[in-house]
Design an enzyme around this catalytic site. Sequence first.
Site, PDB file in Angstrom:
ATOM      1  N   HIS A 125       0.814  -1.221   0.000  1.00  0.00           N
ATOM      2  CA  HIS A 125       0.000   0.000   0.000  1.00  0.00           C
ATOM      3  C   HIS A 125       0.849   1.273   0.000  1.00  0.00           C
ATOM      4  CE1 HIS A 125      -3.617  -2.278   0.417  1.00  0.00           C
ATOM      5  NE2 HIS A 125      -3.313  -2.743   1.618  1.00  0.00           N
ATOM      6  N   ASP A 162      -2.651 -10.852  -2.265  1.00  0.00           N
ATOM      7  CA  ASP A 162      -3.229 -10.289  -1.047  1.00  0.00           C
ATOM      8  C   ASP A 162      -4.680  -9.886  -1.338  1.00  0.00           C
ATOM      9  OD1 ASP A 162      -2.071  -8.814   1.710  1.00  0.00           O
ATOM     10  OD2 ASP A 162      -3.821  -7.811   0.843  1.00  0.00           O
ATOM     11  N   HIS A 164      -6.232  -7.338  -0.464  1.00  0.00           N
ATOM     12  CA  HIS A 164      -6.344  -5.907  -0.754  1.00  0.00           C
ATOM     13  C   HIS A 164      -5.538  -5.564  -2.014  1.00  0.00           C
ATOM     14  CE1 HIS A 164      -6.827  -6.347   3.664  1.00  0.00           C
ATOM     15  NE2 HIS A 164      -7.823  -5.508   3.466  1.00  0.00           N
ATOM     16  N   ASP A 245      -4.572 -12.838   3.486  1.00  0.00           N
ATOM     17  CA  ASP A 245      -5.830 -12.363   4.069  1.00  0.00           C
ATOM     18  C   ASP A 245      -7.033 -12.641   3.167  1.00  0.00           C
ATOM     19  OD1 ASP A 245      -4.745 -10.537   2.303  1.00  0.00           O
ATOM     20  OD2 ASP A 245      -4.705  -8.866   3.719  1.00  0.00           O
TER      21      ASP A 245
END
Length: 310
Positions: A125, A162, A164, A245
């Site tokens: 991120h 991931d 995200h 995740d």
Amino acid sequence: MPSDPLSGKRVVILGLARQGTALAEFLAGIDARVTVSDMRPREMLAAPLADLAEIKRLHPRTYVETIRSATPAHDLVWLDPDTAMSPKSFEAALRAAGAAIYAVDQVMTGAVDNAFCAIRPPGHHAEPGRAMGFCLFNNIAIAALHARDVHGAERVAVVDFDVHHGNGTQAAFWPHQDLFYGSTHQMPLFPGTGALGETGVGNIWNAPLDPGDGREAFNDAFLSRILPALHNFSPDVVLISAGFDAHRDDPLAQIRLLEPDFAWVTEQLLEMAEKHAGGRVVSTLEGGYDLGALGRSTAAHVQALMGAAS
Ligand SMILES: [Zn+2]
């Protein structure tokens, strides 16, 4: 470097556990599962500190200084509602990036076949000028630039499973035809980027998943979109943003993958790396917030990297 005389790949695992910390316990959970789950030899090394010049290949000097000077003497300081720093965070972030850089060195020089970096903080991120979503430095993007600029890789791919979207990696790669970014992630979800139409210069391949999706949609995203694009790109090295995740048990999202799904995607990426990249794969940990699922999923991933998956 140990290698299994029977079969399997030479894999190096880098981590930054410090005894007595929560992070050490969490990494020990991963390691215990890897250790007991398979007897293939591997080497575990402490993560070295990254050289600031390596960080600055991606992040502007002013940003690095802002992060360093934000370091609190004690307790926590919050850079945004998600992203905190402790007195040791700057060092941990330098070691996380340092692990990824060292892993690239090991793989690009042929010292090992592939590498897994059991690191925190995660990185995908972090944009060049902005910390975000637990991330300070974008470890995988820094590693990609290192592979290109220091080792002469002409085409570097990052594949990110991931749950995200890796907005930071996408932002770093956006205008560069020699850098590929492919991502599966839940939408809608933090950070809000990652739509199909975000394509950079034809080098960005997003495959958003719906909440509740599981193996079928995940496999289809890879088989119909990301793997064919990766094949066409023909990378010199494959880097993996390995977040776990998207596991069914993870509290932060609603994708329903299980451990064998992470083994499957790892095998697919290894196969692609064998075809195009001399088998070179470097994987770095991103998210994963159910510690049991994280440990089991990481073990499945590392076993696959070793060529030991069932
Ligand atoms: Zn995540």
